[in-house]
Motif scaffolding. Structure first.
Motif, short mmCIF file in Angstrom:
data_model
loop_
_atom_site.label_atom_id
_atom_site.label_comp_id
_atom_site.label_asym_id
_atom_site.label_seq_id
_atom_site.Cartn_x
_atom_site.Cartn_y
_atom_site.Cartn_z
N ALA A 62 88.38 -1.54 -17.02
CA ALA A 62 88.25 -0.71 -18.22
C ALA A 62 87.45 -1.39 -19.32
O ALA A 62 87.21 -0.79 -20.38
CB ALA A 62 89.64 -0.35 -18.75
N GLY A 63 87.04 -2.64 -19.09
CA GLY A 63 86.27 -3.36 -20.09
C GLY A 63 87.09 -3.92 -21.23
O GLY A 63 86.55 -4.30 -22.27
N LEU A 64 88.41 -4.00 -21.03
CA LEU A 64 89.28 -4.48 -22.11
C LEU A 64 89.56 -5.98 -22.02
O LEU A 64 89.94 -6.59 -23.03
CB LEU A 64 90.60 -3.71 -22.10
N VAL A 65 89.44 -6.57 -20.84
CA VAL A 65 89.58 -8.02 -20.72
C VAL A 65 88.40 -8.57 -19.94
O VAL A 65 87.75 -7.86 -19.16
CB VAL A 65 90.90 -8.44 -20.03
N VAL A 66 88.12 -9.84 -20.16
CA VAL A 66 87.04 -10.52 -19.45
C VAL A 66 87.51 -11.90 -19.02
O VAL A 66 88.30 -12.54 -19.73
CB VAL A 66 85.77 -10.65 -20.33
N PRO A 67 87.05 -12.39 -17.86
CA PRO A 67 87.37 -13.76 -17.45
C PRO A 67 86.57 -14.76 -18.29
O PRO A 67 85.41 -14.51 -18.62
CB PRO A 67 86.95 -13.80 -15.99
N VAL A 68 87.20 -15.87 -18.65
CA VAL A 68 86.53 -16.84 -19.54
C VAL A 68 86.67 -18.27 -19.03
O VAL A 68 86.66 -19.21 -19.81
CB VAL A 68 87.08 -16.75 -20.98
N GLY A 69 86.78 -18.44 -17.72
CA GLY A 69 86.89 -19.78 -17.19
C GLY A 69 88.14 -19.95 -16.37
O GLY A 69 88.81 -18.98 -16.01
N THR A 70 88.48 -21.20 -16.10
CA THR A 70 89.65 -21.50 -15.28
C THR A 70 90.44 -22.64 -15.89
O THR A 70 89.95 -23.40 -16.71
CB THR A 70 89.22 -21.92 -13.85
N THR A 71 91.71 -22.71 -15.48
CA THR A 71 92.54 -23.84 -15.89
C THR A 71 92.06 -25.09 -15.16
O THR A 71 91.40 -25.02 -14.13
CB THR A 71 94.01 -23.58 -15.53
N ALA A 72 92.38 -26.22 -15.70
CA ALA A 72 91.98 -27.48 -15.05
C ALA A 72 93.07 -28.52 -15.29
O ALA A 72 93.77 -28.49 -16.30
CB ALA A 72 90.65 -27.97 -15.62
N GLY A 73 93.18 -29.46 -14.36
CA GLY A 73 94.08 -30.59 -14.56
C GLY A 73 95.49 -30.38 -14.08
O GLY A 73 96.33 -31.27 -14.18
N GLY A 74 95.81 -29.16 -13.55
CA GLY A 74 97.15 -28.91 -13.07
C GLY A 74 97.33 -29.41 -11.64
O GLY A 74 96.37 -29.80 -10.97
N ASN A 78 92.90 -24.39 -9.47
CA ASN A 78 92.57 -23.84 -10.78
C ASN A 78 92.78 -22.32 -10.78
O ASN A 78 92.50 -21.64 -9.80
CB ASN A 78 91.11 -24.15 -11.13
N ALA A 79 93.27 -21.80 -11.92
CA ALA A 79 93.54 -20.37 -12.07
C ALA A 79 92.56 -19.77 -13.06
O ALA A 79 92.21 -20.40 -14.08
CB ALA A 79 94.97 -20.14 -12.54
N ARG A 80 92.11 -18.56 -12.79
CA ARG A 80 91.18 -17.88 -13.69
C ARG A 80 91.90 -17.49 -14.98
O ARG A 80 93.05 -17.05 -14.96
CB ARG A 80 90.61 -16.64 -13.02
N LEU A 81 91.21 -17.68 -16.11
CA LEU A 81 91.74 -17.32 -17.42
C LEU A 81 91.09 -16.04 -17.92
O LEU A 81 89.89 -15.82 -17.70
CB LEU A 81 91.50 -18.45 -18.42
N TYR A 82 91.88 -15.24 -18.63
CA TYR A 82 91.39 -13.97 -19.19
C TYR A 82 91.64 -13.92 -20.68
O TYR A 82 92.60 -14.51 -21.19
CB TYR A 82 92.10 -12.78 -18.52
N GLN A 83 90.78 -13.19 -21.36
CA GLN A 83 91.00 -12.91 -22.78
C GLN A 83 90.61 -11.46 -23.05
O GLN A 83 89.93 -10.81 -22.24
CB GLN A 83 90.16 -13.83 -23.67
N VAL A 84 91.07 -10.95 -24.21
CA VAL A 84 90.63 -9.62 -24.64
C VAL A 84 89.12 -9.64 -24.82
O VAL A 84 88.56 -10.60 -25.37
CB VAL A 84 91.34 -9.22 -25.95
N ASN A 85 88.46 -8.59 -24.37
CA ASN A 85 87.01 -8.49 -24.51
C ASN A 85 86.64 -8.27 -25.97
O ASN A 85 86.92 -7.20 -26.52
CB ASN A 85 86.50 -7.33 -23.66
N PRO A 86 86.03 -9.24 -26.63
CA PRO A 86 85.72 -9.08 -28.05
C PRO A 86 84.81 -7.89 -28.33
O PRO A 86 84.88 -7.27 -29.40
CB PRO A 86 85.02 -10.40 -28.42
N ALA A 87 83.95 -7.56 -27.38
CA ALA A 87 82.94 -6.51 -27.59
C ALA A 87 83.47 -5.11 -27.29
O ALA A 87 82.71 -4.14 -27.37
CB ALA A 87 81.71 -6.79 -26.73
N ALA A 88 84.76 -4.98 -26.95
CA ALA A 88 85.30 -3.67 -26.62
C ALA A 88 85.33 -2.73 -27.83
O ALA A 88 85.34 -1.51 -27.68
CB ALA A 88 86.71 -3.80 -26.04
N ALA A 89 85.34 -3.27 -29.03
CA ALA A 89 85.29 -2.46 -30.25
C ALA A 89 84.95 -3.36 -31.42
O ALA A 89 85.15 -4.58 -31.37
CB ALA A 89 86.62 -1.74 -30.50
N HIS A 90 84.44 -2.75 -32.48
CA HIS A 90 84.12 -3.48 -33.71
C HIS A 90 84.58 -2.68 -34.92
O HIS A 90 84.62 -1.44 -34.88
CB HIS A 90 82.61 -3.75 -33.80
#
Length: 398
Positions: A62-74, A78-90
């Motif tokens: 839906a374009g509401l979250v985007v992957p932004v890298g992976t965890t490290a050092g565990g 490594n697990a993929r990290l997600y965040q809210v898509n900043p560009a989904a609205a302004h």
């Protein structure tokens, strides 16, 4: 109560509604704590890992979250990290004064991308909506966004929209903002939904979100600068009054100030005459202080023994007198002092106001100084705009 043999069955949530509730919970967690992994979202929401995976896939599509890298050092992979898509609205936030319009544009995460200040000198009254739209468009360009990128705009202004007429009241100092078609004209010019809110109410919104009243649902914020105004927050929401004018306390008659019999025409009142910036400067002159503005006069008083202390005591007494009338009616849990004059006076003026107020009232609410950084009206407008647009964008139940 039901009679014997009768039952009111509860309608269970539909699968799509439950998915939507889980989606919103995850998005709110990502805003508050992100970036997060699937495993972390599973832990925080209580969802199973397969359900969390489905949720993230749905939100990413839906374009509401985007992957932004992976965890490290565990210890594990490594697990993929997600965040809210900043560009989904302004969103755009505006702070309107008699001399300028300040604009900020932010993405969906609340990150401010650009700010712009547009002097209002020379604006034609019938071109207000167009000029405001130009200021927003310039800020959008400065943010590196395409035209029309704003999804919601909130405008803070020193007055109040009358809900019955759509006209701005209590704002004779803002020519060009009084058309009953103001909001529709702004919506058309900006190309996005627009709401107009009293500036002090928005400062209170910022205080709830970022400042001294977090966790408090009943408080009064007094704004003391060039003008005097208040936000009355009851049950967590600003009380606007029947005509939108709740909190316009500058017009409140008080002992020691001239009684104005026709405030609609003369646009002044007791508290403003007692503690607005011109009155603060006049009081400073009476005590031999020479700074050119009210805020600077208060700062000068802080570093001036004797006459400075006398001035601060007198000013605190004037502020407390107005606050006493408000406290007697509203009985708030907290009072917050904001604006140019309290900011300049800091802890010393705050303590003097609290002591003077407690001499005048039976209720003795704590008096706090604003802790919102930057421009409180703009920050409150951004918070209001983001809350509105997130409610729309984050709704995945159809």
């Amino acid at each position: 109560m039901t009679t014997s043999g009768q039952h009111h069955a509860r309608t269970p949530g539909t699968p799509s509604l439950l998915r939507a509730l889980n989606d919103r919970a995850a998005l709110d967690l990502l805003l508050a704590h992100g970036p997060l992994s699937r495993s972390r979202i599973s832990t925080l929401t209580g969802l199973s890992k397969p359900t969390a995976s489905q949720l993230l896939a749905r939100l990413e599509a839906a374009g509401l979250v985007v992957p932004v890298g992976t965890t490290a050092g565990g210890p594990g992979p490594n697990a993929r990290l997600y965040q809210v898509n900043p560009a989904a609205a302004h969103v755009a936030a505006l702070d309107v004064t008699s001399t300028e319009v300040r604009v900020a544009v932010a993405d969906l995460t609340g990150t401010t991308l650009a700010e712009h200040r547009a002097p209002t000198t020379g604006w034609a009254a019938d071109a207000t909506a167009t000029e405001v739209a130009h200021a927003v468009a310039r800020t959008v360009r400065a943010a590196g966004l395409p035209p029309g990128a704003v999804d919601q705009a909130v405008i803070g202004i020193g007055g109040a929209l009358d809900p019955a007429t759509g006209r701005l009241r209590y704002a004779a100092h803002l020519p060009g903002w009084h058309s009953p078609q103001l909001v529709p004209a702004l919506r058309a010019a900006i190309g996005a939904p627009v709401s107009v809110e009293n500036d002090v109410n928005l400062a209170a919104v910022a205080e709830q979100a970022h400042g001294a009243t977090r966790g408090c649902d009943d408080f009064v914020l007094l704004w003391a600068g060039r003008g005097i105004g208040a936000a009355v927050v009851i049950g967590g929401r600003p009380h606007r009054g029947f005509t939108g004018g709740a909190g316009e306390v500058g017009y409140m008659p008080l002992p020691g100030a001239p009684v104005v019999r026709d405030v609609r025409r003369k646009n002044s009142g007791g508290f403003q005459e007692l503690a607005g910036a011109p009155a603060v400067l006049a009081l400073a002159r009476q005590h031999g202080l020479t700074a050119p503005t009210a805020g600077l006069a208060v700062a000068e008083a802080l570093r001036t023994p004797g006459k400075g202390a006398s001035f601060l005591t007198g000013l605190a007494g004037r502020l407390a007198l107005g606050l006493a009338s408000i406290v007697t009616v509203v009985d708030p849990e907290l009072l917050v002092l904001a604006g140019e004059v309290p900011a300049a006076g800091g802890e010393r003026l705050r303590a003097l106001v609290q002591d003077a107020l407690h001499d005048l009232t039976v209720a003795r609410p704590e008096v706090r100084s604003s802790t919102v950084r930057g421009h409180p009206v703009l920050r409150g407008a951004l918070h209001r705009a983001l809350t509105t647009v997130r409610d729309t964008v984050f709704t995945t139940h159809h």
